[in-house]
Design a protein around this motif. Sequence first.
Motif, mmCIF file in Angstrom:
data_model
loop_
_atom_site.group_PDB
_atom_site.id
_atom_site.type_symbol
_atom_site.label_atom_id
_atom_site.label_comp_id
_atom_site.label_asym_id
_atom_site.label_seq_id
_atom_site.Cartn_x
_atom_site.Cartn_y
_atom_site.Cartn_z
ATOM 1 N N ALA A 3 27.678 37.170 34.262
ATOM 2 C CA ALA A 3 28.151 35.854 34.704
ATOM 3 C C ALA A 3 29.537 35.966 35.334
ATOM 4 N N TYR A 4 30.420 36.791 34.739
ATOM 5 C CA TYR A 4 31.728 37.016 35.352
ATOM 6 C C TYR A 4 31.559 37.646 36.738
ATOM 7 N N TYR A 5 30.673 38.616 36.830
ATOM 8 C CA TYR A 5 30.459 39.294 38.114
ATOM 9 C C TYR A 5 29.961 38.323 39.181
ATOM 10 N N LYS A 6 28.961 37.511 38.807
ATOM 11 C CA LYS A 6 28.372 36.599 39.785
ATOM 12 C C LYS A 6 29.361 35.502 40.162
ATOM 13 N N GLY B 60 32.601 35.824 40.168
ATOM 14 C CA GLY B 60 33.556 36.481 41.050
ATOM 15 C C GLY B 60 33.022 36.609 42.465
ATOM 16 N N SER B 61 31.731 36.919 42.589
ATOM 17 C CA SER B 61 31.120 37.053 43.920
ATOM 18 C C SER B 61 31.143 35.721 44.660
ATOM 19 N N ALA B 62 30.835 34.625 43.939
ATOM 20 C CA ALA B 62 30.867 33.295 44.564
ATOM 21 C C ALA B 62 32.287 32.939 44.995
ATOM 22 N N LYS B 63 33.270 33.224 44.144
ATOM 23 C CA LYS B 63 34.657 32.925 44.484
ATOM 24 C C LYS B 63 35.112 33.743 45.696
ATOM 25 N N PHE B 64 34.688 34.991 45.752
ATOM 26 C CA PHE B 64 35.063 35.842 46.887
ATOM 27 C C PHE B 64 34.565 35.243 48.196
ATOM 28 N N ILE B 65 33.321 34.794 48.204
ATOM 29 C CA ILE B 65 32.745 34.207 49.417
ATOM 30 C C ILE B 65 33.494 32.934 49.807
ATOM 31 N N LEU B 66 33.954 32.177 48.812
ATOM 32 C CA LEU B 66 34.688 30.937 49.084
ATOM 33 C C LEU B 66 36.157 31.180 49.428
ATOM 34 N N GLY B 67 36.565 32.435 49.465
ATOM 35 C CA GLY B 67 37.944 32.763 49.829
ATOM 36 C C GLY B 67 38.919 32.764 48.676
ATOM 37 N N GLN B 68 38.409 32.623 47.432
ATOM 38 C CA GLN B 68 39.280 32.622 46.247
ATOM 39 C C GLN B 68 39.421 34.070 45.748
ATOM 40 N N ARG B 69 40.083 34.895 46.537
ATOM 41 C CA ARG B 69 40.065 36.351 46.327
ATOM 42 C C ARG B 69 40.769 36.775 45.039
ATOM 43 N N SER C 275 41.327 35.066 42.293
ATOM 44 C CA SER C 275 40.523 34.642 41.140
ATOM 45 C C SER C 275 39.260 35.498 41.016
ATOM 46 N N ALA C 276 38.695 35.878 42.154
ATOM 47 C CA ALA C 276 37.520 36.754 42.134
ATOM 48 C C ALA C 276 37.862 38.094 41.492
ATOM 49 N N VAL C 277 39.023 38.659 41.849
ATOM 50 C CA VAL C 277 39.446 39.938 41.257
ATOM 51 C C VAL C 277 39.551 39.813 39.743
ATOM 52 N N SER C 278 40.075 38.688 39.252
ATOM 53 C CA SER C 278 40.188 38.480 37.804
ATOM 54 C C SER C 278 38.818 38.494 37.135
ATOM 55 N N ASP C 279 37.826 37.861 37.775
ATOM 56 C CA ASP C 279 36.470 37.865 37.219
ATOM 57 C C ASP C 279 35.877 39.272 37.220
ATOM 58 N N TYR D 116 29.983 49.273 35.400
ATOM 59 C CA TYR D 116 29.418 48.231 36.267
ATOM 60 C C TYR D 116 29.754 48.560 37.727
ATOM 61 N N ALA D 117 28.921 49.343 38.359
ATOM 62 C CA ALA D 117 29.203 49.812 39.725
ATOM 63 C C ALA D 117 29.335 48.653 40.705
ATOM 64 N N ASP D 118 28.466 47.644 40.591
ATOM 65 C CA ASP D 118 28.525 46.504 41.512
ATOM 66 C C ASP D 118 29.860 45.772 41.394
ATOM 67 N N ALA D 119 30.375 45.642 40.174
ATOM 68 C CA ALA D 119 31.649 44.955 39.981
ATOM 69 C C ALA D 119 32.793 45.745 40.610
ATOM 70 N N TYR D 120 32.776 47.072 40.484
ATOM 71 C CA TYR D 120 33.788 47.894 41.152
ATOM 72 C C TYR D 120 33.709 47.723 42.669
ATOM 73 N N CYS D 121 32.496 47.706 43.180
ATOM 74 C CA CYS D 121 32.305 47.580 44.630
ATOM 75 C C CYS D 121 32.857 46.246 45.132
ATOM 76 N N ASN D 122 32.486 45.155 44.455
ATOM 77 C CA ASN D 122 32.942 43.845 44.910
ATOM 78 C C ASN D 122 34.432 43.629 44.663
ATOM 79 N N ARG D 123 34.962 44.222 43.586
ATOM 80 C CA ARG D 123 36.406 44.115 43.370
ATOM 81 C C ARG D 123 37.149 44.838 44.486
ATOM 82 N N GLY D 124 36.598 45.961 44.918
ATOM 83 C CA GLY D 124 37.199 46.661 46.049
ATOM 84 C C GLY D 124 37.215 45.795 47.294
#
Length: 665
Positions: free
Chosen positions: A305-308, A310-319, A321-325, A336-344
């Motif tokens: 849920a944190y990962y997802k 964060g992904s929604a926040k990233f798309i909305l430009g809340q970068r 806050s997304a990193v925190s998630d 969690y490889a996907d979380a590392y990828c999206n945090r990057g």
Amino acid sequence: MQQKNKFLWCLVALAFFLLCCADSTTTQVPSETAKRTLLDKALNTLVVVEMKDKDGQQKFGSGFFVRRGLVATCFHVIDGTTSGTVKLARTELKSDIRGMISDEKYGLALLIVADLGVPFLSLGNSDTVQVNKTVHVAGNPQVSWKGKVRREDKTALFEGMITPSIIKAVLEGPASTSLGKRIGNPRFLPDKVFQISTQVQHGSSGGPVLNDIGEVIAVSFQTFKEMPLPSDFKEGEFFNFVIPSNYLQALISQWELEKPLDEEQSISAHTYYLKGEAKFNRYEYEVAITDFDEAIRLKPDYADAYYKRGSAKFILGQRASAVSDFDEAIRLKPDYADAYCNRGAAKMALDQYTSAVSDLDEAIRLKPDYADAYCNRGAAKNALGQYTSAVVDYNEAIRLKPNFPQAHYNRAISKYALGQYDSALADLNIAIPSILLKPDLAAAYYKRGMVKQFLRQYTSALEDYDEAIRLEPHLATAYSDRGVLKNQLGQHTLAILDFDEAIRLKPDFPNAYCGRGMARQSLGQHTSAVLDFDTAIPLIRLVPKLASAYKNRGISKYVLGQYTSAILDFDEAIRLEPNFAEAYYNRGTARYSLGQHASAVLDFDEAIHLNPNLAEAYLYRGLTKIVLDRVNEAKSDVQTALKLAQQSGNDVIKTIAEQSLQNLD
């Protein structure tokens, strides 16, 4: 009488369905005892799955109990829905669906419901399934027929049916992974599916497929018409597929492993998570975040849920806050490889490129075949100016995922920076037909226009800029670069219109002010040109562009007779770029105009040293030496200027050099 007719029609339809589903090639008929066992095992645990989407639209499927309070079905039965119920077939026993767990890759889902007090089916080993073996397909087919009946009676859901079938083929590799494209779900990528002889009717998806001893060896999936497969797999004009049970066993094992002690809390959290995921997939990111918030409130250690969220926040430009998630998702689930990828990716948006590379390194370490991580790491390296290394990452991303337009597009940017324009153009030609979103497509056309401009394909470059602007009318950079191209083509008035629009869209755009200043120079509007460079210079951050702006402002001041002020601009250009040959040449002409002939010669000397092919510098050094009575040296310089002008096609320098030589003779 009407009820009796309706009942008779249902019997006729049922008989017709059974006759159609029975395979005439079946050679092994189960005994009556075996049939009774199958009926007891399958029909007593079969459920009707009724789902609703956000608009209240219904769709039906089948399912079966695999644990107490746990029903298996197909993912496409629940995809896009927000709520639903399960009803035990041929009874009125039902339960609301309290939570859902899905596996989109293998097209399966588990529904968390109330314990209805019925047995559950055992799973067999689908790896032992053999072609031409008899199986039994259970489901709740929704059958339609034509006839003299009332319109509302032309569709009926026949609950609790079981039909014999044959395993016709085992499909693996591309033959199985291509099924996702046919249903519009590219995430459905099974390694293996079974083809059966019996059609999977609407309403039967998600039902169990059993072997002769009552074990589930597959889950009914879907029937396709006229499917383009090898002739070995052809079965009439229909192709009927079921999903091997071993994938279902893996999903159940995952559920059992992750199931927390507080069952009710888990159910609520999963429900909110699935609702959020459905909204995320429909691009409803803000409302999806609300559901993920609730899932996290109910289950604070819910990494997905944190990962997802964060992904929604990233798309909305809340970068940030997304990193925190993503931080929290990684803390809860360190691998969690996907979380590392999206945090990057989020860190890149925050200009934290070095840290982004570290995250993407870790994502690739955890998942070496992670094409998206290679692509993102390449983008971070691009931003750091590590273009060669970025190309290596894009090469690997494309090797792992050949149909990867974003990687081709990003690799083109790296190659453009490396001056590999032909190769960059080839990548853009591959990427553009596959890009779906208008803003991304506009950016790709814009970049291709830039590449073509460097390759001197001016007409084609102009068409690409036009298309970029048509797709994205607010793309200021496209207007600006189209203006630069029109300047090159001598269309200075039209260029100014493009620069005007770029400045209207982006008032602090130094490139547009510089471009407009140069267009005005070409039209002899030097006072206006100086004003444009005055505006641009405080906005420019890159040293080469700043040096060029000072040089160009100096040229307009020179034409306006402001020689001393022009020299100050040329001084600043040279201070910023000590090897700026044209700035030395321009300063030399200004000094010549002020009568500073000896200093002018020194500037021309340096310009020629830095650029031996600068015909203008040879010409004006020669003219200056004439004034200094160094005639023989002057004649040699003018002859060199004439030769270079002839080679480059510079008719202005050629004419002045020829006249000067005649005068010297």
